[in-house]
Design a protein around this motif. Structure first.
Motif, mmCIF file in Angstrom:
data_model
loop_
_atom_site.group_PDB
_atom_site.id
_atom_site.type_symbol
_atom_site.label_atom_id
_atom_site.label_comp_id
_atom_site.label_asym_id
_atom_site.label_seq_id
_atom_site.Cartn_x
_atom_site.Cartn_y
_atom_site.Cartn_z
ATOM 1 N N ALA A 255 0.829 -1.211 0.000
ATOM 2 C CA ALA A 255 0.000 0.000 0.000
ATOM 3 C C ALA A 255 0.861 1.257 0.000
ATOM 4 O O ALA A 255 1.890 1.326 0.683
ATOM 5 N N ARG A 256 0.413 2.243 -0.756
ATOM 6 C CA ARG A 256 1.153 3.497 -0.879
ATOM 7 C C ARG A 256 0.783 4.452 0.255
ATOM 8 O O ARG A 256 -0.378 4.563 0.631
ATOM 9 N N ALA A 257 1.784 5.126 0.797
ATOM 10 C CA ALA A 257 1.564 6.109 1.856
ATOM 11 C C ALA A 257 1.725 7.519 1.296
ATOM 12 O O ALA A 257 2.655 7.774 0.518
ATOM 13 N N ASP A 258 0.834 8.434 1.685
ATOM 14 C CA ASP A 258 1.002 9.832 1.285
ATOM 15 C C ASP A 258 1.849 10.556 2.331
ATOM 16 O O ASP A 258 2.290 9.972 3.329
ATOM 17 N N ALA A 259 2.073 11.837 2.117
ATOM 18 C CA ALA A 259 2.952 12.601 2.997
ATOM 19 C C ALA A 259 2.448 12.625 4.432
ATOM 20 O O ALA A 259 3.239 12.519 5.385
ATOM 21 N N ASP A 260 1.149 12.751 4.631
ATOM 22 C CA ASP A 260 0.603 12.790 5.987
ATOM 23 C C ASP A 260 0.824 11.464 6.712
ATOM 24 O O ASP A 260 1.145 11.448 7.906
ATOM 25 N N GLU A 261 0.627 10.364 5.992
ATOM 26 C CA GLU A 261 0.835 9.059 6.621
ATOM 27 C C GLU A 261 2.310 8.852 6.963
ATOM 28 O O GLU A 261 2.632 8.306 8.034
ATOM 29 N N LEU A 262 3.199 9.280 6.069
ATOM 30 C CA LEU A 262 4.626 9.138 6.351
ATOM 31 C C LEU A 262 4.998 9.923 7.605
ATOM 32 O O LEU A 262 5.727 9.429 8.468
ATOM 33 N N ARG A 263 4.484 11.146 7.707
ATOM 34 C CA ARG A 263 4.772 11.952 8.900
ATOM 35 C C ARG A 263 4.242 11.266 10.160
ATOM 36 O O ARG A 263 4.922 11.242 11.193
ATOM 37 N N ALA A 264 3.053 10.678 10.070
ATOM 38 C CA ALA A 264 2.464 10.001 11.235
ATOM 39 C C ALA A 264 3.287 8.779 11.623
ATOM 40 O O ALA A 264 3.480 8.499 12.816
ATOM 41 N N ARG A 265 3.764 8.042 10.633
ATOM 42 C CA ARG A 265 4.552 6.842 10.938
ATOM 43 C C ARG A 265 5.885 7.218 11.586
ATOM 44 O O ARG A 265 6.343 6.561 12.530
ATOM 45 N N ILE A 266 6.508 8.277 11.084
ATOM 46 C CA ILE A 266 7.758 8.740 11.697
ATOM 47 C C ILE A 266 7.505 9.224 13.110
ATOM 48 O O ILE A 266 8.261 8.902 14.042
ATOM 49 N N ALA A 267 6.414 9.964 13.320
ATOM 50 C CA ALA A 267 6.081 10.468 14.657
ATOM 51 C C ALA A 267 5.811 9.337 15.633
ATOM 52 O O ALA A 267 6.060 9.467 16.842
ATOM 53 N N ALA A 268 5.298 8.215 15.119
ATOM 54 C CA ALA A 268 4.997 7.064 15.968
ATOM 55 C C ALA A 268 6.246 6.238 16.289
ATOM 56 O O ALA A 268 6.155 5.242 17.015
ATOM 57 N N GLY A 269 7.392 6.634 15.750
ATOM 58 C CA GLY A 269 8.631 5.917 16.030
ATOM 59 C C GLY A 269 8.865 4.717 15.142
ATOM 60 O O GLY A 269 9.733 3.887 15.443
ATOM 61 N N GLU A 270 8.100 4.603 14.053
ATOM 62 C CA GLU A 270 8.299 3.481 13.133
ATOM 63 C C GLU A 270 9.530 3.732 12.255
ATOM 64 O O GLU A 270 10.036 4.850 12.160
#
Length: 466
Positions: A255-270
């Motif tokens: 599944a493709r992630a957009d910019a908002d999802e990428l930011r959320a994943r980084i913020a979650a420590g992934e």
């Protein structure tokens, strides 16, 4: 036709699999998990895979043997002494397996890399009867070295090293000098005690070059154990998966992630991993990502660095690069990335504030800075960090440098002295990963993207060696 042995190389893990055929049927040895490569090769040669054999329960990758046997209907040969959770053809020392009228394999117990390790002698029929073409040695006798003996625990390493010496001697006694040696490990694999120095070899060559065949047992054991360095943490999961019976792989698009999802994943420590070359990463990247380029052993270092099971998102320029990374990762049991994105960093960022650069230097710049003449645009080095492995450090390092091997860095970031960190490795690949981790932790960092061999040439003072 005479027996033909084709190599299926997995250079990213430093391993080889093999397809041996008489022109009609084929034996596959130690297949990697992405079996489509092997099926394609068999189809290209117009042969039917009748047997799949494992030299041992692998610790450095997830095997494709069970699935390849299921798909092709081949007999799956695994050591009888190994406890596994699936049906197989159990084989043991002295067994002879007829592949065809012109091809057979003989099973030889060669413990050392594991307790139940097997080698397979490949015999071909001629006018004068059977003669050995070579031997598939797995993690036993390698090119100029042997498989490491500590993967089942340090408590077994000494005993297994003695077994390894005896097994190498056994193969040398069993086979003529002209017999080919076909190992699985030794081409960069951490399963090898050291690394291969040739693209091919024979029993005769190994008698001249291999410490196991030149040294007495006690000296071989001492030198082998002394030379072992750390091995990837994910190895702990490979043997378990292989003994249980690996599931088929799923290499369909993620599944493709957009910019908002990428930011959320980084913020979650992934873990969000940038697969581009380190020069592109240094020029511009999404803040919070980790650099592990596809041009290097990405899966090895990622598998070593992560907490097992953490979600992983992949960033690359093209969908093909994402697919390549997926293939690399399933080989070590990372089955499905959480998400992916392709394109350029500007497309992955919610705004330009999410983009970051790395400051890059070389060893001549470090030498100048240490001499009090820091090049313009570079902060003065207050900490020189070496992220190479322990054996590399012992072989030579910069005087006054701090040593934290890359696999230890995520858990030791707080241990580093304060100040600007100039980080290096042997070539720049690991140092870029380390620089990204340091920057993510808020440290000011300079990436030394240079060959370590140039450090002394640049005038940097090296620490005295023992």
């Amino acid at each position: 036709m005479a027996v033909q042995v084709s190599v299926i190389s997995t250079s990213s893990l430093g391993d080889r699999s093999y397809l041996a055929t008489d022109g009609r049927v084929a034996v596959v040895v130690d297949p990697q998990r992405d079996i489509d490569r092997i099926i394609y090769l068999a189809g290209e040669q117009g042969v039917r895979i009748s047997h799949v054999v494992e030299t041992h329960i692998h610790n450095d990758y997830v095997s494709g043997g069970l699935e390849l046997a299921r798909v092709t209907g081949a007999r799956y040969l695994v050591a009888a002494a190994d406890e596994v959770g699936f049906d197989r053809v159990p084989v043991a020392d002295g067994d002879v397996v007829d592949v065809s009228e012109r091809l057979r394999i003989r099973v030889a117990a060669t413990p050392g890399h594991t307790f139940h390790h097997l080698s397979y002698v490949l015999d071909e029929a001629g006018d004068d009867g059977w003669s050995p073409a070579g031997v598939f040695t797995g993690g036993s006798l390698l090119f100029g070295t042997t498989g490491r003996t500590d993967l089942l625990g340090q408590q077994h390493a000494h005993e297994l090293a003695h077994h390894q010496h005896a097994s190498a001697r056994r193969l040398a006694d069993l086979l003529p000098d002209g017999a080919q040696v076909w190992p699985t490990h030794g081409f960069g694999s951490f399963c090898s005690a050291s690394q291969a120095d040739a693209p091919e070899s024979t029993i005769g060559r190994e008698k001249q070059a291999n410490p196991a065949l030149r040294l007495a047992a006690d000296r071989f054991v001492t030198e082998t154990l002394a030379g072992l360095d750390a091995y990837p943490a994910y190895y702990a999961h490979m043997g378990v998966a292989n003994a249980a019976g690996p599931a088929p792989v799923d290499l369909t698009p993620v599944a493709r992630a957009d910019a908002d999802e990428l930011r959320a994943r980084i913020a979650a420590g992934e873990w969000v991993v940038d697969l581009r070359h380190r020069t592109a990463y240094a020029t511009s990247h999404l803040a919070g990502t980790v650099s592990l380029g596809l041009d290097g052993p990405m899966s090895t270092w990622l598998g070593w660095l992560i907490d097992w099971g953490v979600p992983i998102t992949l960033l690359a320029q093209t969908p093909e690069q994402i697919a390549d990374a997926q293939r690399e990762l399933v080989r070590i049991g990372v089955d499905r990335p959480a998400a992916q994105a392709t394109g350029a960093p500007e497309q992955w960022a919610s705004d330009r504030a999410d983009l970051r650069q790395l400051t890059v230097a070389d060893f001549p710049a470090l030498a100048a800075a240490q001499a009090g003449d820091t090049p313009a645009g570079l902060p003065a080095p207050q900490v020189v960090l070496d992220v190479r492995l322990t054996n590399e450090w012992k072989a030579g390092h910069i005087d006054g440098a701090v040593h934290v091997p890359l696999p230890d860095l995520p858990k030791r970031l707080a241990d580093l002295p304060a100040g600007t960190v100039w980080v290096h490795c042997g070539s720049g690949y690991r140092a870029t990963a380390a620089a990204s981790l340091l920057a993510n932790a808020g440290r000011q960092v300079v990436l030394i993207d240079d060959l370590f061999g140039r450090a002394a040439q640049a005038g940097i003072r090296m620490a005295p060696t023992d």
